[in-house]
Every structure is written in C-alpha cells, then in structure tokens.
Design a protein around this motif. Sequence first.
Motif, PDB file in Angstrom:
ATOM      1  N   SER A 261      20.398 -87.325 -11.502  1.00  7.02           N
ATOM      2  CA  SER A 261      19.558 -86.765 -10.431  1.00  7.02           C
ATOM      3  C   SER A 261      18.126 -86.569 -10.922  1.00  7.02           C
ATOM      4  CB  SER A 261      20.126 -85.429  -9.942  1.00  7.02           C
ATOM      5  OG  SER A 261      21.402 -85.590  -9.396  1.00  7.02           O
ATOM      6  N   ALA A 262      17.990 -86.026 -12.124  1.00  9.42           N
ATOM      7  CA  ALA A 262      16.657 -85.783 -12.686  1.00  9.42           C
ATOM      8  C   ALA A 262      15.905 -87.087 -12.911  1.00  9.42           C
ATOM      9  CB  ALA A 262      16.783 -85.006 -13.994  1.00  9.42           C
ATOM     10  N   LEU A 263      16.606 -88.096 -13.461  1.00 12.59           N
ATOM     11  CA  LEU A 263      15.973 -89.388 -13.738  1.00 12.59           C
ATOM     12  C   LEU A 263      15.605 -90.129 -12.452  1.00 12.59           C
ATOM     13  CD1 LEU A 263      18.163 -90.662 -16.724  1.00 12.59           C
ATOM     14  CD2 LEU A 263      15.837 -89.760 -16.820  1.00 12.59           C
ATOM     15  N   GLN A 264      16.330 -89.843 -11.363  1.00 11.08           N
ATOM     16  CA  GLN A 264      16.056 -90.484 -10.074  1.00 11.08           C
ATOM     17  C   GLN A 264      15.017 -89.723  -9.249  1.00 11.08           C
ATOM     18  OE1 GLN A 264      19.977 -90.735  -8.360  1.00 11.08           O
ATOM     19  NE2 GLN A 264      20.629 -92.386  -9.730  1.00 11.08           N
ATOM     20  N   GLY A 265      14.359 -88.752  -9.897  1.00 11.73           N
ATOM     21  CA  GLY A 265      13.296 -88.023  -9.220  1.00 11.73           C
ATOM     22  C   GLY A 265      13.770 -86.862  -8.370  1.00 11.73           C
ATOM     23  N   LYS A 266      14.967 -86.324  -8.654  1.00  9.50           N
ATOM     24  CA  LYS A 266      15.491 -85.163  -7.920  1.00  9.50           C
ATOM     25  C   LYS A 266      15.833 -84.044  -8.904  1.00  9.50           C
ATOM     26  CE  LYS A 266      17.629 -88.366  -4.647  1.00  9.50           C
ATOM     27  NZ  LYS A 266      18.910 -88.916  -4.176  1.00  9.50           N
ATOM     28  N   PRO A 267      14.826 -83.557  -9.666  1.00  5.35           N
ATOM     29  CA  PRO A 267      15.119 -82.549 -10.702  1.00  5.35           C
ATOM     30  C   PRO A 267      15.597 -81.221 -10.147  1.00  5.35           C
ATOM     31  CG  PRO A 267      12.750 -82.845 -10.451  1.00  5.35           C
ATOM     32  CD  PRO A 267      13.391 -83.906  -9.617  1.00  5.35           C
ATOM     33  N   GLY A 268      15.251 -80.922  -8.878  1.00 10.57           N
ATOM     34  CA  GLY A 268      15.716 -79.675  -8.273  1.00 10.57           C
ATOM     35  C   GLY A 268      17.229 -79.658  -8.102  1.00 10.57           C
ATOM     36  N   LEU A 269      17.807 -80.836  -7.817  1.00 14.65           N
ATOM     37  CA  LEU A 269      19.257 -80.934  -7.665  1.00 14.65           C
ATOM     38  C   LEU A 269      19.968 -80.624  -8.974  1.00 14.65           C
ATOM     39  CD1 LEU A 269      19.802 -84.132  -5.464  1.00 14.65           C
ATOM     40  CD2 LEU A 269      20.167 -81.754  -4.812  1.00 14.65           C
ATOM     41  N   ALA A 270      19.386 -81.105 -10.090  1.00 10.80           N
ATOM     42  CA  ALA A 270      19.992 -80.882 -11.405  1.00 10.80           C
ATOM     43  C   ALA A 270      20.078 -79.395 -11.715  1.00 10.80           C
ATOM     44  CB  ALA A 270      19.188 -81.606 -12.481  1.00 10.80           C
ATOM     45  N   LEU A 271      18.996 -78.669 -11.453  1.00 12.93           N
ATOM     46  CA  LEU A 271      18.968 -77.234 -11.731  1.00 12.93           C
ATOM     47  C   LEU A 271      19.840 -76.472 -10.732  1.00 12.93           C
ATOM     48  CD1 LEU A 271      17.612 -75.414 -13.826  1.00 12.93           C
ATOM     49  CD2 LEU A 271      15.775 -75.003 -12.187  1.00 12.93           C
ATOM     50  N   GLY A 272      19.805 -76.890  -9.468  1.00 10.64           N
ATOM     51  CA  GLY A 272      20.628 -76.250  -8.450  1.00 10.64           C
ATOM     52  C   GLY A 272      22.114 -76.392  -8.738  1.00 10.64           C
ATOM     53  N   ASN A 273      22.493 -77.554  -9.281  1.00 14.50           N
ATOM     54  CA  ASN A 273      23.884 -77.801  -9.646  1.00 14.50           C
ATOM     55  C   ASN A 273      24.343 -76.816 -10.719  1.00 14.50           C
ATOM     56  OD1 ASN A 273      26.380 -79.033  -9.886  1.00 14.50           O
ATOM     57  ND2 ASN A 273      25.650 -80.683 -11.188  1.00 14.50           N
ATOM     58  N   ALA A 274      23.496 -76.606 -11.730  1.00 12.23           N
ATOM     59  CA  ALA A 274      23.836 -75.690 -12.826  1.00 12.23           C
ATOM     60  C   ALA A 274      23.951 -74.252 -12.333  1.00 12.23           C
ATOM     61  CB  ALA A 274      22.775 -75.787 -13.928  1.00 12.23           C
ATOM     62  N   VAL A 275      22.973 -73.803 -11.549  1.00 14.19           N
ATOM     63  CA  VAL A 275      22.960 -72.415 -11.070  1.00 14.19           C
ATOM     64  C   VAL A 275      24.113 -72.171 -10.092  1.00 14.19           C
ATOM     65  CG1 VAL A 275      21.630 -70.691  -9.778  1.00 14.19           C
ATOM     66  CG2 VAL A 275      20.474 -72.175 -11.423  1.00 14.19           C
ATOM     67  N   GLY A 276      24.325 -73.112  -9.166  1.00 18.67           N
ATOM     68  CA  GLY A 276      25.409 -72.969  -8.194  1.00 18.67           C
ATOM     69  C   GLY A 276      26.774 -72.926  -8.852  1.00 18.67           C
ATOM     70  N   SER A 277      26.955 -73.729  -9.899  1.00 15.41           N
ATOM     71  CA  SER A 277      28.238 -73.743 -10.609  1.00 15.41           C
ATOM     72  C   SER A 277      28.501 -72.421 -11.313  1.00 15.41           C
ATOM     73  CB  SER A 277      28.256 -74.888 -11.630  1.00 15.41           C
ATOM     74  OG  SER A 277      28.255 -76.137 -10.979  1.00 15.41           O
ATOM     75  N   ILE A 278      27.465 -71.817 -11.889  1.00 15.32           N
ATOM     76  CA  ILE A 278      27.618 -70.525 -12.564  1.00 15.32           C
ATOM     77  C   ILE A 278      28.075 -69.460 -11.561  1.00 15.32           C
ATOM     78  CG2 ILE A 278      26.359 -68.629 -13.694  1.00 15.32           C
ATOM     79  CD1 ILE A 278      24.633 -70.813 -15.056  1.00 15.32           C
ATOM     80  N   ILE A 279      27.436 -69.434 -10.384  1.00 16.11           N
ATOM     81  CA  ILE A 279      27.783 -68.451  -9.358  1.00 16.11           C
ATOM     82  C   ILE A 279      29.230 -68.641  -8.899  1.00 16.11           C
ATOM     83  CG2 ILE A 279      27.287 -67.713  -6.982  1.00 16.11           C
ATOM     84  CD1 ILE A 279      24.309 -68.417  -7.581  1.00 16.11           C
ATOM     85  N   CYS A 280      29.617 -69.898  -8.654  1.00 15.47           N
ATOM     86  CA  CYS A 280      30.968 -70.196  -8.173  1.00 15.47           C
ATOM     87  C   CYS A 280      32.022 -69.920  -9.256  1.00 15.47           C
ATOM     88  CB  CYS A 280      31.041 -71.650  -7.718  1.00 15.47           C
ATOM     89  SG  CYS A 280      32.635 -72.122  -7.009  1.00 15.47           S
ATOM     90  N   ASP A 281      31.746 -70.375 -10.497  1.00 13.36           N
ATOM     91  CA  ASP A 281      32.709 -70.192 -11.595  1.00 13.36           C
ATOM     92  C   ASP A 281      32.992 -68.710 -11.851  1.00 13.36           C
ATOM     93  OD1 ASP A 281      32.758 -72.905 -11.920  1.00 13.36           O
ATOM     94  OD2 ASP A 281      31.610 -72.957 -13.773  1.00 13.36           O
ATOM     95  N   THR A 282      31.921 -67.917 -11.954  1.00 14.59           N
ATOM     96  CA  THR A 282      32.075 -66.515 -12.347  1.00 14.59           C
ATOM     97  C   THR A 282      32.646 -65.661 -11.226  1.00 14.59           C
ATOM     98  OG1 THR A 282      30.088 -66.819 -13.691  1.00 14.59           O
ATOM     99  CG2 THR A 282      30.898 -64.572 -13.461  1.00 14.59           C
ATOM    100  N   GLY A 283      32.155 -65.867 -10.001  1.00  5.32           N
ATOM    101  CA  GLY A 283      32.616 -65.032  -8.901  1.00  5.32           C
ATOM    102  C   GLY A 283      33.929 -65.492  -8.307  1.00  5.32           C
ATOM    103  N   LEU A 284      33.949 -66.713  -7.800  1.00  3.81           N
ATOM    104  CA  LEU A 284      35.126 -67.197  -7.077  1.00  3.81           C
ATOM    105  C   LEU A 284      36.288 -67.535  -8.006  1.00  3.81           C
ATOM    106  CD1 LEU A 284      36.469 -68.101  -4.441  1.00  3.81           C
ATOM    107  CD2 LEU A 284      35.449 -70.359  -4.803  1.00  3.81           C
ATOM    108  N   ILE A 285      36.043 -68.394  -9.006  1.00  2.00           N
ATOM    109  CA  ILE A 285      37.156 -68.923  -9.799  1.00  2.00           C
ATOM    110  C   ILE A 285      37.759 -67.848 -10.706  1.00  2.00           C
ATOM    111  CG2 ILE A 285      37.814 -70.620 -11.550  1.00  2.00           C
ATOM    112  CD1 ILE A 285      35.738 -72.500 -10.314  1.00  2.00           C
ATOM    113  N   LEU A 286      36.915 -67.130 -11.438  1.00  2.00           N
ATOM    114  CA  LEU A 286      37.443 -66.072 -12.307  1.00  2.00           C
ATOM    115  C   LEU A 286      38.066 -64.951 -11.482  1.00  2.00           C
ATOM    116  CD1 LEU A 286      37.655 -65.725 -15.335  1.00  2.00           C
ATOM    117  CD2 LEU A 286      35.530 -64.424 -15.298  1.00  2.00           C
ATOM    118  N   GLY A 287      37.455 -64.676 -10.319  1.00  2.00           N
ATOM    119  CA  GLY A 287      38.015 -63.662  -9.424  1.00  2.00           C
ATOM    120  C   GLY A 287      39.394 -64.052  -8.922  1.00  2.00           C
ATOM    121  N   LEU A 288      39.543 -65.303  -8.465  1.00  2.00           N
ATOM    122  CA  LEU A 288      40.847 -65.782  -7.993  1.00  2.00           C
ATOM    123  C   LEU A 288      41.883 -65.772  -9.111  1.00  2.00           C
ATOM    124  CD1 LEU A 288      39.867 -68.822  -5.720  1.00  2.00           C
ATOM    125  CD2 LEU A 288      40.764 -66.605  -4.984  1.00  2.00           C
TER     126      LEU A 288
END
Length: 346
Positions: free
Chosen positions: A73-100
């Motif tokens: 994504s970053a190499l294709q000129g969409k660097p915001g997607l790369a960072l959004g993917n990392a941040v979104g995964s942290i929120i989902c992993d910690t809240g939803l997955i660990l909670g479940l």
Amino acid sequence: MEQWITSLIGGLPSLVLFFIIAVTLYTIGKGADWLVDEAVALSTRWGLGKAVIGATIVSIGTTTPEAAVSVLSALQGKPGLALGNAVGSIICDTGLILGLASLIAPLPLNRQLASRLSNVQVGAGVLMVAACFPWSSPAQVFSDGGVLPQFVGVVFVVLLGLYIWQSIRWAGSMPSDTDNNSEDTHAEEGNAFAILTKLIGAIVIIVVSAQILIPAVSIMAERIGVPKHIISATLVAFGTSLPELVTAITAVRRGHGELAVGNIIGADILNVLFVAGVSAAATQGGLQADGQFFQFLFPAMVFILIVFRCGILVSGDQLKRPFGVVLVATWLLVTILSYVLSIEMH
C-alpha cells in the motif's frame, strides 16, 4: 492478493461460494488447532513460556501478511492505508479479540512477564504517536496531521529485533509455564526444527484461508443485498485480525490461555515495530497520518492499550470474564464513536 482472489471467484455460482466458505472455515479451524499444538510443543522443547512463543514467533507469523499488505500500500502511494491498518488492528486485537478470549475462559497470566510485555505494548503505541506528531507545527495537528518518517521506520525495525531478544531474556529468567500433561510430552521427543516448520505451516494455512474467506464472504454478502459500506466497515477491517482471532480462541479452548495473551500483546507490538516500521522504512516520504488519526484513531488506540494495562495491574494470576466484558465494551465504544465521527465529517 485479495483483489486477485476477488476477481478469480467473483463470477462463481453462489453454491460454489458457499462450498469455498465452508472449506476455508474448516481449514482455518484445523490450522489453528495445529498451530496451538506446535506452539505449546515448541515452548516445552525450548523451555520458554507459552506467552513468549505467542508474543514472538506466532505473532510474527500472523502479522507478516499485514506487513506485506501495508508495504505494498505504501509503495503504491497509499501510505495512510498502511498506518491505518496497523492502528486498526491494535484496537481490534486488544479490545475485541482479547476480550472475547477472556469471556470464553479466564486467561492465565504470568503477571511479571505480562506486565513487562504490556509496558512495551503501551510504549510502542505512544512511541508511534510521538513519532507521527508534527513537532514543528503542533497547532496544525488536527487539520494537517503528521508523518511517520522513513528513518523512524528503520529505527522501529531495529527495536523489533531488540524486543524479540529482550522477550526471550525475560522468559529465560523465569520459571517456564509449560505443564507436563500428556498433550505436551511429545515435544520433548520432537526435533525443534521440525516443530518450528509445522508451526510455520499452520500459520500459512490460517493466513491463506483467511485471504480466501474474506473476499468470498464479501461477494456473498453483496449478492444477498448487504450494502458495500457495511461490508468494508466490518468484514474487510475484521479480516486482517482473523488469524489472531482464531489462534486466541483455539488456544483458550485447548487450555493454553497464556498463548492467547502473548499472541495479542505481541501482535500489537509488531503492528507498530514490524507493520508500520517496515512500511515506513520502505517509503521515502514515510507514512502519512492525516488529521483524523490525531482526532480519534491515535487517542482510541492509546486508550484501549491503557485499559488493558490497567487490567493486568488489577488482575491476579488470571484475566477474568468481567475484564473481558470491559475490553469488548471499550472496543464497542471506540467503534461506535469512529462511525459517528466519520458520518459527521462526511
């Protein structure tokens, strides 16, 4: 890869899609069983705790596809997607997955090790926010945002190596949490290289199956009339965390909750140092963090990490079901607020 799979299966009849979904769900389940068995075997063989194996080897395996997608994504000129993917995964992993996971069964904790790893987890999240912050023009942070520079990405990759080394050092100074039940005894007879090869094979099965499952379910959802924006906000976002979800649930179901905790903490740390770090290091202009990151995404990420850190502080030797409710509720709050804010902004 996901676009290629979508184009490949997009024209298939619905009955065939149902068959693909059923097969991939089965292979994800079997792959997760295999992964947990081999991770427990490896922890016994090497004399390391299951939490450390989960926080290093298993987490690297499950986050590698996210890193690959983010770098592309970053190499294709969409660097915001790369960072959004990392941040979104942290929120989902910690809240939803660990909670479940902790709702299914209380999760055993080596408090000293979990506390140290959680400190690194929160520290990595705060470090990413600080690295993206526009220190030269702080007044424009909510409108213009900031950038995760390329040289910081290189620093993150170096810190990744230090994190893995330090985790193993911490584990080596503590009693192993491996038990001596019959399920684990084959590990002592197995070859460590063979066990590691099987572990990597299991991760590949889970990741590839997830890559096929999400487009198949998305296409099926469109055919039955589910709006596209609902699909992208749920299935696609959820898809990147699917390997961590099946690993965590399977580990808990098999009585290895320490592996689930280690995997999620490790995945969060690697989303910063590995996914965002490698993506920034591979991009000359770094990763763009627009104003929305500072308005909501970064505060939400840090908030959910701090909630989890406080949970470890107040928990004894287990993360119990009431705390699972707190984590899932925190994730729901963050998710609902993100949708409300995105609607208001548009």
